[in-house]
Design a protein around this motif. Structure first.
Motif, PDB file in Angstrom:
ATOM      1  N   HIS A  89      16.870  15.483 -26.276  1.00 43.24           N
ATOM      2  CA  HIS A  89      16.837  15.229 -27.940  1.00 43.24           C
ATOM      3  C   HIS A  89      18.319  14.660 -28.336  1.00 43.24           C
ATOM      4  O   HIS A  89      19.410  15.412 -27.822  1.00 43.24           O
ATOM      5  CB  HIS A  89      16.386  16.422 -28.572  1.00 43.24           C
ATOM      6  N   LEU A  90      18.339  13.807 -29.099  1.00 44.23           N
ATOM      7  CA  LEU A  90      19.492  13.617 -29.762  1.00 44.23           C
ATOM      8  C   LEU A  90      19.793  14.245 -30.979  1.00 44.23           C
ATOM      9  O   LEU A  90      18.879  14.383 -31.851  1.00 44.23           O
ATOM     10  CB  LEU A  90      19.406  11.692 -29.975  1.00 44.23           C
ATOM     11  N   VAL A  91      21.027  14.906 -31.139  1.00 40.44           N
ATOM     12  CA  VAL A  91      21.092  15.715 -32.332  1.00 40.44           C
ATOM     13  C   VAL A  91      22.336  15.207 -33.107  1.00 40.44           C
ATOM     14  O   VAL A  91      23.396  14.665 -32.419  1.00 40.44           O
ATOM     15  CB  VAL A  91      21.583  17.216 -31.771  1.00 40.44           C
ATOM     16  N   GLY A 125      27.342  11.541 -26.140  1.00 42.34           N
ATOM     17  CA  GLY A 125      26.600  11.607 -24.873  1.00 42.34           C
ATOM     18  C   GLY A 125      26.168  10.072 -24.452  1.00 42.34           C
ATOM     19  O   GLY A 125      26.068   9.875 -23.225  1.00 42.34           O
ATOM     20  N   ALA A 126      25.903   9.446 -25.666  1.00 44.54           N
ATOM     21  CA  ALA A 126      25.322   7.923 -25.144  1.00 44.54           C
ATOM     22  C   ALA A 126      26.388   6.955 -24.973  1.00 44.54           C
ATOM     23  O   ALA A 126      25.920   5.828 -25.000  1.00 44.54           O
ATOM     24  CB  ALA A 126      24.404   7.889 -26.393  1.00 44.54           C
ATOM     25  N   GLY A 127      27.580   7.450 -25.090  1.00 44.95           N
ATOM     26  CA  GLY A 127      28.735   6.326 -24.859  1.00 44.95           C
ATOM     27  C   GLY A 127      29.258   5.784 -26.121  1.00 44.95           C
ATOM     28  O   GLY A 127      28.229   5.914 -27.283  1.00 44.95           O
ATOM     29  N   GLY A 168      25.775  14.317 -14.031  1.00 51.00           N
ATOM     30  CA  GLY A 168      25.428  13.970 -15.385  1.00 51.00           C
ATOM     31  C   GLY A 168      25.607  15.072 -16.249  1.00 51.00           C
ATOM     32  O   GLY A 168      25.747  16.347 -15.705  1.00 51.00           O
ATOM     33  N   CYS A 169      25.544  14.947 -17.460  1.00 50.34           N
ATOM     34  CA  CYS A 169      25.809  16.181 -18.511  1.00 50.34           C
ATOM     35  C   CYS A 169      24.837  17.072 -18.338  1.00 50.34           C
ATOM     36  O   CYS A 169      24.674  18.218 -18.536  1.00 50.34           O
ATOM     37  CB  CYS A 169      26.228  15.512 -19.889  1.00 50.34           C
ATOM     38  N   TYR A 170      23.284  16.357 -18.747  1.00 43.70           N
ATOM     39  CA  TYR A 170      22.306  17.214 -18.691  1.00 43.70           C
ATOM     40  C   TYR A 170      22.186  18.067 -17.470  1.00 43.70           C
ATOM     41  O   TYR A 170      21.748  19.312 -17.526  1.00 43.70           O
ATOM     42  CB  TYR A 170      21.182  16.510 -19.186  1.00 43.70           C
ATOM     43  N   HIS A 215      13.189  10.304 -18.335  1.00 45.08           N
ATOM     44  CA  HIS A 215      14.646  10.291 -18.380  1.00 45.08           C
ATOM     45  C   HIS A 215      15.221  10.371 -16.886  1.00 45.08           C
ATOM     46  O   HIS A 215      14.717  11.223 -16.057  1.00 45.08           O
ATOM     47  CB  HIS A 215      15.195  11.301 -19.157  1.00 45.08           C
ATOM     48  N   ARG A 216      16.246   9.611 -16.664  1.00 46.22           N
ATOM     49  CA  ARG A 216      16.650   9.212 -15.112  1.00 46.22           C
ATOM     50  C   ARG A 216      17.476  10.693 -14.589  1.00 46.22           C
ATOM     51  O   ARG A 216      17.765  10.798 -13.526  1.00 46.22           O
ATOM     52  CB  ARG A 216      17.831   8.280 -15.176  1.00 46.22           C
ATOM     53  N   HIS A 217      17.598  11.553 -15.540  1.00 47.08           N
ATOM     54  CA  HIS A 217      18.183  12.759 -15.185  1.00 47.08           C
ATOM     55  C   HIS A 217      17.220  13.734 -14.270  1.00 47.08           C
ATOM     56  O   HIS A 217      17.572  14.898 -13.564  1.00 47.08           O
ATOM     57  CB  HIS A 217      19.028  13.676 -16.166  1.00 47.08           C
TER      58      HIS A 217
HETATM   59  C1  LIG Z   1      22.684  11.439 -25.664  1.00 46.41           C
HETATM   60  C2  LIG Z   1      22.650  10.523 -24.598  1.00 46.41           C
HETATM   61  O1  LIG Z   1      22.193   9.326 -24.626  1.00 46.41           O
HETATM   62  N1  LIG Z   1      22.873  11.153 -23.365  1.00 46.41           N
HETATM   63  C3  LIG Z   1      22.925  10.171 -22.215  1.00 46.41           C
HETATM   64  C4  LIG Z   1      23.464  11.008 -20.988  1.00 46.41           C
HETATM   65  C5  LIG Z   1      24.965  10.950 -20.815  1.00 46.41           C
HETATM   66  C6  LIG Z   1      25.011  11.222 -19.292  1.00 46.41           C
HETATM   67  O2  LIG Z   1      25.242  12.194 -18.458  1.00 46.41           O
HETATM   68  O3  LIG Z   1      25.211   9.965 -18.588  1.00 46.41           O
HETATM   69  P1  LIG Z   1      25.041   9.383 -17.054  1.00 46.41           P
HETATM   70  O4  LIG Z   1      24.036  10.476 -16.044  1.00 46.41           O
HETATM   71  O5  LIG Z   1      24.559   8.404 -17.115  1.00 46.41           O
HETATM   72  O6  LIG Z   1      26.362   9.657 -16.388  1.00 46.41           O
HETATM   73  C7  LIG Z   1      21.640   9.718 -22.097  1.00 46.41           C
HETATM   74  O7  LIG Z   1      20.557  10.371 -22.189  1.00 46.41           O
HETATM   75  O8  LIG Z   1      21.411   8.772 -21.419  1.00 46.41           O
END
Ligand SMILES: CC(=O)N[C@@H](CCC(=O)OP(=O)(O)O)C(=O)O
Ligand SMILES: NC(=O)C1=CN([C@@H]2O[C@H](COP(=O)(O)OP(=O)(O)OC[C@H]3O[C@@H](n4cnc5c(N)ncnc54)[C@H](OP(=O)(O)O)[C@@H]3O)[C@@H](O)[C@H]2O)C=CC1
Length: 341
Positions: free
Chosen positions: A234-236, A183-185, A149-151, A209-211
């Protein structure tokens, strides 16, 4: 030449991926998929790619995809991905999975955070996690890679070396994270509409958050400790870019006022990443503009009063998704790790 297919080719991660693959010397793109029936042209779906690849997107079965390509980049959302990936692997394809479906080791943890039963649970825990800077050996020659994931990418790269060295404690880590809207697609959601997102700074997923389990799992396994991070995204109102500021307590090798100071903490990061071409440990402050459109992760660290503050920045669509995927693909096939990047 490796024949490559991209699933979910209408999305943002796929757009960036296709741009990278088009300049990869060992890649031939042979299929791009969408669920749409009208076979849109790539240049119409992604105007930035106009004139670069004369190809239509197609609604293909998994068998058709497997027939057309050797390696599949699966840019589908989590939960939709695993069922397709397991069929592709059975058809002898290699896969880089962008979704979260193979990142967690435990099916119960997956169900708890993603709200669905995992469709390919037996494979969990056996798939290498696609952060080359931590797991390069496992990624070399792999047939399936779980792209992070990105985060988690930004957070883990910043914290892992300090945690492993004992410079920070596993207890009490707080991660404040910010992401651009891409990041949200690409699919429409109310909070992503321009009047909602523009001029707004919005925390979300607070405590849920699932991360969170992804960050905990990787940090804990890598450093041989147990973390319990508090993670708040946070969404920017920016298109792209991601920045994390993490606050940690000094660890065992860093106690008291005469513990490790900024220069010594920077030295730990520099030493850890000395051979990493995509990690830049800097004395200044990372910012999203400095990494935009690149596969770099910029990191710095400071000792501030009783805390250690670690800051990192990535482009969520490149090092946070497509760039990492290409880096992993290169390791899977034994190509130069920076090919296409
Ligand atoms: C800004 C935003 O909404 N970001 C996404 C994260 C994107 C990402 O890394 O997604 P996956 O782990 O699903 O691959 C979110 O928070 O859901
Ligand atoms: N955006 C980012 O910064 C990051 C994204 N990721 C991950 O990468 C993957 C792609 O993300 P992103 O490009 O942002 O997402 P998008 O929503 O932009 O694109 C995903 C594409 O998948 C297709 N799709 C959507 N739902 C389904 C479904 N149920 N079954 C089959 N296909 C579907 C859609 O294409 P169509 O409607 O044409 O069929 C859509 O365009 C996701 O797993 C995401 O979590 C990971 C790290 C960072």
């Amino acid at each position: 030449m490796i024949r490559v297919a991209v699933l979910g080719a209408t999305g943002y991660a796929a757009r960036e991926l296709i741009a990278l693959l088009l300049r990869h010397p060992e890649v031939q793109i042979t299929a791009l998929t969408t669920r749409q029936e009208d076979q849109p042209h790539l240049g119409d779906v992604h105007p930035t790619l106009r004139g670069r690849l004369d190809m239509q997107l197609q609604n293909l079965t998994t068998a058709e995809v497997a027939h057309s390509a050797d390696c599949i980049f699966c840019c589908l959302p989590h939960a939709a991905s695993a069922a397709v990936v397991s069929e592709l692997l059975a058809a002898d394809c290699r896969v880089v999975d962008f979704s979260a479906d193979y990142r967690l080791n435990d099916a119960d943890v997956y169900s708890q955070w993603y709200g669905v039963t995992h469709p390919d649970a037996d494979r969990l825990g056996k798939v290498p996690y696609g952060l080359p800077e931590l797991y390069r050996e496992q990624l070399q020659g792999a047939r399936l890679v779980a792209n992070p994931g990105c985060y988690p990418t930004a957070a883990i790269l910043a914290l892992a070396p300090l945690l492993k060295s004992g410079a920070i404690s596993p207890e009490g880590i707080v991660i404040d994270a910010k992401s651009g809207v891409s990041g949200a697609g690409r699919s429409a959601k109310a909070h992503l509409h321009f009047p909602e997102a523009n001029e707004n700074l919005l925390p979300y997923g607070v405590g849920t958050h699932r991360h969170t389990p992804e960050i905990d799992q990787v940090l804990s396994n890598y450093a041989g400790v147990t973390t319990d991070v508090v993670f708040t995204p946070h969404l920017v109102p920016m298109d792209r870019g991601e920045l994390i500021t993490a606050y940690a307590n000094p660890g065992a090798t860093n106690s008291g006022n005469d513990g490790l100071q900024t220069e010594e903490l920077l030295a730990i990061l520099r030493q850890h990443y000395a051979d990493e071409q995509f990690i830049r440990v800097i004395e200044g402050i990372p910012g999203t503009k400095s990494v935009a459109g690149t596969n770099y992760c910029d990191i710095t660290v400071r000792r501030v009063r009783g805390k250690v503050i670690v800051i990192s920045a990535i482009d969520n669509l490149i090092k946070g998704a497509s760039g990492a995927a290409v880096q992993n693909f290169n390791l899977m096939y034994g190509f130069e790790e920076s090919a296409g990047l």
